[in-house]
Design an enzyme around this catalytic site. Structure first.
Site, PDB file in Angstrom:
ATOM      1  CG  HIS A 102      -3.292   2.904   3.789  1.00 41.49           C
ATOM      2  ND1 HIS A 102      -4.105   2.494   2.918  1.00 41.49           N
ATOM      3  CD2 HIS A 102      -2.327   1.549   4.011  1.00 41.49           C
ATOM      4  CE1 HIS A 102      -3.618   1.343   2.483  1.00 41.49           C
ATOM      5  NE2 HIS A 102      -2.681   0.814   3.101  1.00 41.49           N
ATOM      6  CG  ASP A 105      -4.695   6.301   2.149  1.00 40.75           C
ATOM      7  OD1 ASP A 105      -3.838   6.347   1.316  1.00 40.75           O
ATOM      8  OD2 ASP A 105      -5.170   5.143   2.422  1.00 40.75           O
ATOM      9  CG  HIS A 272      -3.331  -9.674  -1.891  1.00 41.89           C
ATOM     10  ND1 HIS A 272      -3.245  -8.997  -0.712  1.00 41.89           N
ATOM     11  CD2 HIS A 272      -3.201  -8.802  -2.820  1.00 41.89           C
ATOM     12  CE1 HIS A 272      -2.811  -7.659  -1.051  1.00 41.89           C
ATOM     13  NE2 HIS A 272      -2.843  -7.766  -2.356  1.00 41.89           N
ATOM     14  CG  ASP A 308      -2.877  -6.788  -6.250  1.00 41.52           C
ATOM     15  OD1 ASP A 308      -3.873  -7.186  -6.599  1.00 41.52           O
ATOM     16  OD2 ASP A 308      -2.471  -6.424  -5.146  1.00 41.52           O
ATOM     17  CG  ASP A 340      -7.227  -2.985  -1.498  1.00 45.01           C
ATOM     18  OD1 ASP A 340      -6.905  -1.999  -2.177  1.00 45.01           O
ATOM     19  OD2 ASP A 340      -6.440  -3.485  -0.803  1.00 45.01           O
TER      20      ASP A 340
END
Length: 435
Positions: A102, A105, A272, A308, A340
């Site tokens: 990102h 980041d 997810h 999550d 992730d």
């Protein structure tokens, strides 16, 4: 600025299935040919910048526990450079080909939009230098449109048009940087594109805003000549109560409504998928059926937790089921397997970061070999083909052009009495377990 934080760790290399060292690959042999393609190209592993290099080990009940050298002090230009250097050093030592980020980041903190753009531009320049020095490639870039308080009511769906415009600035710069850095994809995650309560939400307006925003992104992709894939990452809730990109099927319906179903694909995350009440393999199969399968965030949740947890994958059995669907979909093209995932809050040593990634890489590589063996064996797919074979015979072809009345009349005229046929689920599960 460079960092020697990992000087005593790695590099990690293939050591064979009988290897005993903790930081050696038993299953991941990047040059091994599997179903006619190198394992590295099948899996296209990527290290992410956010969980491994930005998260300090904090949670809602406590401060960060990680003593990372690049996280000491304020996130100024020097600290951001150290973090980028650590990311590349780590990824090289893992011997995987990609990284992803990102915008926030990999850059120094900024106050206003001018500082933000300048700091991100400096970070992108440094990434270009690091890629040239190391040969690492960018799997995908993205803009963080969810962490800053300005995005508490969403970015593209925000009721304030100024927030919509700020988000557009971030995405424009991140997309152009991704293009410049040779990124294979650009991802949008709608972490706050949703609502907490319908009492203050105009859903129709917000969906139209989201559709317009995504259309603008696609238009700009073509304007600048970016040939990579635009990806949406589905998630049902958290941080919001309800997110508009709930799952793959919901995303596909959204893309169809706004005429984007041939322009945008999905980046599917395992955790997810389970939060949405699906299995990981279900979401991959759904994306493949709709023609929007793009890339994968490889992680897992804890079945005893309803949130999550972003843990590293550790089940070869579960990953094999997902890998079968990846291979049946034709494999990854521009996408890859990005981790992730984050180490647990008590895993405070830098070595723990290595063990987490090595273990996850091994799980995915082992699953690839199992799935390939199942496909080469052929019995599983042969049973599925035979189960639907009637649609290819004379009767199946005869009924395809008929309308409902003609179809009903034909069934009556021929006194059809089709017998029940076993789906043989237990035999199929036993067959799968033999691999």
């Amino acid at each position: 600025m460079t960092t020697n934080a990992f000087a005593d760790l790695g590099p990690v290399r293939h050591a064979g299935p009988d290897a005993t060292e903790d930081l050696g690959y038993r299953w991941y042999d990047k040059d091994r040919i599997v179903l006619g393609k190198r394992m590295e190209e099948h899996l296209r592993f990527a290290v992410c910048a956010w969980h491994g290099f930005c998260w300090p080990g904090s949670d809602v009940f406590g401060a960060g526990t990680f003593d990372r050298p690049w996280l000491a002090g304020a996130n100024d230009a020097t600290a951001a450079a150290a973090k980028r250097s650590a990311l590349f050093d780590f990824t090289q030592r893992l011997d995987v080909p990609f990284y992803c980020f990102h915008d926030v980041d990999i850059m120094a903190d900024a106050d206003g939009i001018a500082d933000f753009r300048r700091n991100f531009a400096e970070a992108a320049d440094d990434l270009e230098r690091l890629q040239g020095e190391t040969g690492l490639r960018l799997l995908w870039g993205t803009a963080n449109l969810f962490s800053h308080p300005r995005y508490m009511a969403g970015a593209a769906t925000n009721p304030d048009p100024q927030v919509f415009a700020w988000a557009a600035s971030q995405v424009r710069d991140a997309l152009e940087a991704t293009h410049r850095l040779g990124g294979a994809n650009y991802v949008l995650w709608g972490g706050r594109e949703g609502y907490e309560t319908l009492l203050n939400t105009d859903m129709a307006r917000e969906l139209d805003q989201l559709g317009r925003f995504l259309s603008l992104v696609v238009e700009h992709k073509h304007r600048i000549g970016f040939s990579g894939t635009i990806l949406i990452e589905p998630k049902p809730m958290e941080p919001t109560k309800h997110q508009y990109d709930r799952d793959v099927a919901t995303v596909f319906a959204f893309l169809q409504r706004y005429g984007l179903d041939t322009e945008v694909k999905v980046n599917i995350e395992a955790n997810h998928a389970t939060l949405a009440g699906h299995s990981f393999e279900h979401e991959i199969a759904t994306a493949a059926a709709f023609g929007i399968f793009g890339s994968i965030d490889a992680n897992r949740g804890d079945p005893q937790n309803g949130w999550d947890t972003d843990q590293f994958p550790n089940s070869v059995e579960e990953m094999t089921l997902a890998m079968l669907e990846v291979l049946r979909a034709g494999g990854l093209t521009t996408g890859g397997f990005n981790f992730d995932a984050k180490v647990r809050r008590q895993s405070i040593d830098l070595a723990d970061l290595f063990h987490a990634h090595v273990g996850a890489i091994e799980v995915v590589a082992h699953a690839l070999l199992r799935a390939a063996a199942i496909i080469e064996d052929g019995r599983l797919d042969a049973f599925k083909r035979e189960r639907y074979a009637g649609w290819g015979d004379a009767f199946g072809q005869e009924i395809v052009p008929l309308d409902l009345a003609a179809l009903a009349d034909l069934a009556a005229a021929r006194s059809l009495a089709p017998p029940p046929r076993s789906g043989r689920q237990e035999w199929l599960e036993n067959l799968l377990n033999r691999f």
